[in-house]
Design a protein around this motif. Sequence first.
Motif, mmCIF file in Angstrom:
data_model
loop_
_atom_site.group_PDB
_atom_site.id
_atom_site.type_symbol
_atom_site.label_atom_id
_atom_site.label_comp_id
_atom_site.label_asym_id
_atom_site.label_seq_id
_atom_site.Cartn_x
_atom_site.Cartn_y
_atom_site.Cartn_z
ATOM 1 N N LEU A 1 0.957 -0.925 -0.059
ATOM 2 C CA LEU A 1 0.013 -0.102 0.049
ATOM 3 C C LEU A 1 0.991 1.262 -0.102
ATOM 4 N N ALA A 2 0.484 2.152 -0.849
ATOM 5 C CA ALA A 2 1.439 3.426 -0.980
ATOM 6 C C ALA A 2 0.345 4.450 -0.855
ATOM 7 N N CYS A 3 0.593 5.604 -0.277
ATOM 8 C CA CYS A 3 0.105 6.739 -0.035
ATOM 9 C C CYS A 3 0.061 7.617 -1.405
ATOM 10 N N ALA A 4 -0.921 8.363 -1.901
ATOM 11 C CA ALA A 4 -0.603 9.117 -3.188
ATOM 12 C C ALA A 4 0.522 9.965 -2.784
ATOM 13 N N GLY A 5 0.681 10.597 -1.611
ATOM 14 C CA GLY A 5 1.625 11.834 -1.455
ATOM 15 C C GLY A 5 3.018 11.240 -1.249
#
Length: 361
Positions: free
Chosen positions: A84-88
């Motif tokens: 999972l990766a934050c869009a920021g």
Amino acid sequence: MWGKREDMIVRGRLPFNAEPPPSVLASSEITAVDAFYARNHGPFPDIPAERWRLGVDGRVDNPLTVTYDQLTTGFEQHSVVATLACAGNRRAELLAVRPIPGKEPWEHGAISTAEWAGPRLADVLQAAGVDHDDRLHVAFAAPDVAQEARPVQSYGSSIPLSKALREEVLLAWQMNSQPLPRAHGGPVRVVVPGYIGARSVKWVTAVTVQSVPSQNYFQALDYRILPPEADPEAVAPGEGISLSSLALNCDILVPTEGDQIPRGSRTVRGWAIAGDGHGIARVDVSVDDGRSWRQADLHPAPSRWAWRPWSLTVDMRPGPLNITARAWDDAGATQPESPASVWNPRGYGNNAWAHIKLTIL
């Protein structure tokens, strides 16, 4: 705080936002729960498992209310290792181009990988008699209230029905073989591998099949790529490009920016990840600002839906050293060169070449 390592880089305490040091991410292909990044928009709901309920409604023949016991024992259980990766993530590099007011300066750590377990969302939707129309969307609602939303509202999001019915999308109640912690959406969250983390809604309590994307602030107004000249406070719902699939990306985790390292052979390590379902074909590394490149060693990805570790041994000589990395996917696509070329007013989706500057002693 919230069972996290003491060396977590805390970006905010309420809502709680934190990232691990890059070297911690590099230490294992599966991120320990106490090191997994935290991205939130409001206080954590406190929902005991025995009181948790999931409503499933909308374009279904048989609306359901699912209890925790039913979810964990009444459906076939599956697991998926997913990043999972934050869009920021890597927003700090965009901030160096132009200011982005009000947004966390994420560096390298708003990304992590875990093994998630629970029933497939598809199985729950099938039990409700979902309408099989690929033009539909599946909206998720949760009780965490976000003060930043306009107007103030609880968190919500949606994904296309076609993605929701894929086998990798779970209603997860376990994380790394343990009950899902409250800090990561427990007792139950959605996990949407291959998409930005914002679509993996935590503390999910409602699933609605509908003809349009979610009208929640975080789908209709936020988590969108706006034109560089746009005023993010004045845009109308639906403007910009809604974020969904992760972009092809890579980063350097070891060494880290600003390190002072003794001369000699040192191993550079990082990760690479491709878009929804694609694979990493190659990672190139340069130590002369992109004038020449060497291929890094690619290590097996823990799953189709997870980052792929890479490494390269570099002879480091005294003086300043700039290291650059870029990834290629199995369709022949590569990353943009400069953060300036992808700058946007909310600082999302930075997938420019990775750079670090070191001093070799």
